[in-house]
Design a protein around this motif. Structure first.
Motif, mmCIF file in Angstrom:
data_model
loop_
_atom_site.group_PDB
_atom_site.id
_atom_site.type_symbol
_atom_site.label_atom_id
_atom_site.label_comp_id
_atom_site.label_asym_id
_atom_site.label_seq_id
_atom_site.Cartn_x
_atom_site.Cartn_y
_atom_site.Cartn_z
ATOM 1 N N PRO A 1 0.807 -1.233 0.000
ATOM 2 C CA PRO A 1 0.000 0.000 0.000
ATOM 3 C C PRO A 1 0.831 1.271 0.000
ATOM 4 C CG PRO A 1 -1.008 -1.618 1.439
ATOM 5 C CD PRO A 1 0.306 -2.214 0.984
ATOM 6 N N VAL A 2 1.961 1.270 0.702
ATOM 7 C CA VAL A 2 2.797 2.469 0.743
ATOM 8 C C VAL A 2 3.375 2.777 -0.635
ATOM 9 C CG1 VAL A 2 4.911 1.216 1.399
ATOM 10 C CG2 VAL A 2 4.623 3.613 2.055
ATOM 11 N N ASP A 3 3.664 1.729 -1.416
ATOM 12 C CA ASP A 3 4.165 1.932 -2.781
ATOM 13 C C ASP A 3 3.058 2.434 -3.702
ATOM 14 O OD1 ASP A 3 6.770 0.680 -2.138
ATOM 15 O OD2 ASP A 3 5.580 -1.150 -1.997
ATOM 16 N N GLU A 4 1.877 1.829 -3.588
ATOM 17 C CA GLU A 4 0.745 2.260 -4.418
ATOM 18 C C GLU A 4 0.373 3.707 -4.119
ATOM 19 O OE1 GLU A 4 -3.958 1.217 -5.287
ATOM 20 O OE2 GLU A 4 -2.717 -0.218 -4.182
ATOM 21 N N GLU A 5 0.409 4.076 -2.847
ATOM 22 C CA GLU A 5 0.065 5.451 -2.481
ATOM 23 C C GLU A 5 0.992 6.455 -3.164
ATOM 24 O OE1 GLU A 5 -0.250 8.337 1.482
ATOM 25 O OE2 GLU A 5 0.328 6.225 1.685
ATOM 26 N N LEU A 6 2.297 6.174 -3.115
ATOM 27 C CA LEU A 6 3.244 7.084 -3.759
ATOM 28 C C LEU A 6 3.075 7.046 -5.270
ATOM 29 C CD1 LEU A 6 5.620 9.016 -3.734
ATOM 30 C CD2 LEU A 6 7.166 7.034 -3.638
ATOM 31 N N ALA A 7 2.879 5.861 -5.841
ATOM 32 C CA ALA A 7 2.706 5.739 -7.283
ATOM 33 C C ALA A 7 1.513 6.544 -7.765
ATOM 34 C CB ALA A 7 2.551 4.273 -7.667
ATOM 35 N N ARG A 8 0.422 6.508 -7.007
ATOM 36 C CA ARG A 8 -0.778 7.268 -7.389
ATOM 37 C C ARG A 8 -0.553 8.771 -7.265
ATOM 38 N NH1 ARG A 8 -5.412 4.498 -8.271
ATOM 39 N NH2 ARG A 8 -5.548 2.301 -7.566
ATOM 40 N N ARG A 9 0.158 9.192 -6.213
ATOM 41 C CA ARG A 9 0.426 10.624 -6.045
ATOM 42 C C ARG A 9 1.279 11.152 -7.198
ATOM 43 N NH1 ARG A 9 1.763 9.611 -0.546
ATOM 44 N NH2 ARG A 9 3.918 10.251 -0.957
ATOM 45 N N ILE A 10 2.299 10.372 -7.575
ATOM 46 C CA ILE A 10 3.163 10.797 -8.671
ATOM 47 C C ILE A 10 2.394 10.810 -9.979
ATOM 48 C CG2 ILE A 10 5.185 10.152 -10.042
ATOM 49 C CD1 ILE A 10 6.439 9.140 -7.427
ATOM 50 N N LEU A 11 1.556 9.799 -10.203
ATOM 51 C CA LEU A 11 0.763 9.746 -11.430
ATOM 52 C C LEU A 11 -0.198 10.928 -11.517
ATOM 53 C CD1 LEU A 11 0.030 8.217 -13.999
ATOM 54 C CD2 LEU A 11 -1.569 6.849 -12.641
ATOM 55 N N ALA A 12 -0.741 11.365 -10.371
ATOM 56 C CA ALA A 12 -1.619 12.535 -10.371
ATOM 57 C C ALA A 12 -0.853 13.796 -10.764
ATOM 58 C CB ALA A 12 -2.257 12.706 -8.995
ATOM 59 N N ALA A 13 0.419 13.853 -10.366
ATOM 60 C CA ALA A 13 1.247 15.020 -10.701
ATOM 61 C C ALA A 13 1.800 14.927 -12.111
ATOM 62 C CB ALA A 13 2.393 15.154 -9.694
ATOM 63 N N ASP A 14 2.171 13.713 -12.514
ATOM 64 C CA ASP A 14 2.785 13.482 -13.820
ATOM 65 C C ASP A 14 2.017 12.368 -14.527
ATOM 66 O OD1 ASP A 14 4.355 13.023 -16.033
ATOM 67 O OD2 ASP A 14 5.960 12.008 -14.925
ATOM 68 N N GLY A 15 1.101 12.763 -15.382
ATOM 69 C CA GLY A 15 0.246 11.803 -16.066
ATOM 70 C C GLY A 15 0.980 10.905 -17.035
ATOM 71 N N THR A 16 2.284 11.137 -17.241
ATOM 72 C CA THR A 16 3.055 10.297 -18.168
ATOM 73 C C THR A 16 3.700 9.101 -17.473
ATOM 74 O OG1 THR A 16 5.210 11.407 -17.883
ATOM 75 C CG2 THR A 16 3.643 12.417 -19.422
#
Length: 271
Positions: free
Chosen positions: A33-48
């Motif tokens: 979950p800690v990895d998914e949380e960061l992955a989602r935050r980064i994806l929200a900032a950088d859609g690429t």
């Protein structure tokens, strides 16, 4: 060869790890979950981020195929990440079954999956080293149990150097990579990709901030900074370019319609 001198390792699930974040972007299940949380935050900032991870993976396939077709039969892949087929050894041994591959990574979950999944051809060999890229002495010593450093080797550092920086404590990424390149004989290759702010500066700055806040150093580099890694080497055409554009297959040409990916890639030969 697994393990850093056989030392026991523990998986830390209290903080994200880049290999597991990358696994989530690729649609893998080997993350927390800690990895998914960061992955989602980064994806929200950088859609690429997701298409960048996929484009980077395809770049690795093409680069490995290129150097294998050029005659390379030994591969050292540092910053391996969690196995996602086809893996580097599958590409290399698909061309030359006698290829020898050594993977290195510092995440224990990668070690566990490598031990279970990374089995190569009968003619070649596939080994794994649990060690950090910042410890070249250990990686090179253990890799030398399988690889012959008197013969050409392809050194693969794909999507790794943006986690390595330069600071007053002496973390000199250029000097570190040079230590690896210096032990390679002429005819060897360096394969690299790296996140850049050049193509999407605001989004990459936000993504970098999320990484750093999570405890993961993150250092995007511009064209000149990334190109510096290849000083003294002979770049293969088309040189340093977005990973989409490095000797693309039809799949990569079609994927470019989705938009940019802020990663540079290149392959160079040691003369």
């Amino acid at each position: 060869m697994t393990g850093s001198d056989g030392a026991p390792v523990q998986i830390d699930t209290s903080r994200p790890h880049p290999a597991r974040v990358y696994d989530w972007w690729l649609g893998g299940k080997d993350n927390y979950p800690v990895d998914e949380e960061l992955a989602r935050r980064i994806l929200a900032a950088d859609g690429t981020a997701v298409r960048g991870a996929r484009a980077n993976r395809r770049f690795m396939h093409r680069a490995t195929r290129t150097v294998a077709e050029a005659g390379i039969r030994q591969f050292l892949d540092i910053g391996t990440g969690i196995p996602t087929e086809p893996n580097l050894h599958q590409v290399a041994q698909g061309i030359a079954p006698d290829s020898k591959v050594v993977y290195a990574d510092n995440d224990p979950i990668v070690l566990r999956h490598a031990e279970a999944l990374l089995h190569g051809s009968a003619e070649g060999s596939t080994e794994y080293v649990h060690a950090d890229v910042r410890d070249p002495d250990t990686i090179l010593r253990l890799a030398g149990e399988s690889l012959d450093f008197t013969q050409p080797i392809a050194l693969s550092l794909v999507a790794l150097t943006h986690y390595l920086g330069e600071d007053p404590a002496g973390d000199d990424v250029y000097g570190l990579i040079k230590r690896y390149v210096d032990v390679l004989v002429p005819g060897s290759y360096l394969v690299m990709s790296q996140v850049t702010p050049d193509l999407n500066p605001e989004a990459i700055a936000q993504a970098a901030d999320h990484f750093r806040r999570s405890g993961t150093p993150f250092f995007p580099r511009n064209l000149a900074e990334f190109s510096r890694f290849f000083h003294g080497l002979e770049l293969l055409g088309p040189g340093v370019i977005s990973v989409y554009g490095w000797r693309p297959d039809p799949e990569d040409v079609a994927a470019q319609a989705e938009g940019i990916v802020p990663l540079y890639g290149a392959v160079a030969r040691k003369a």
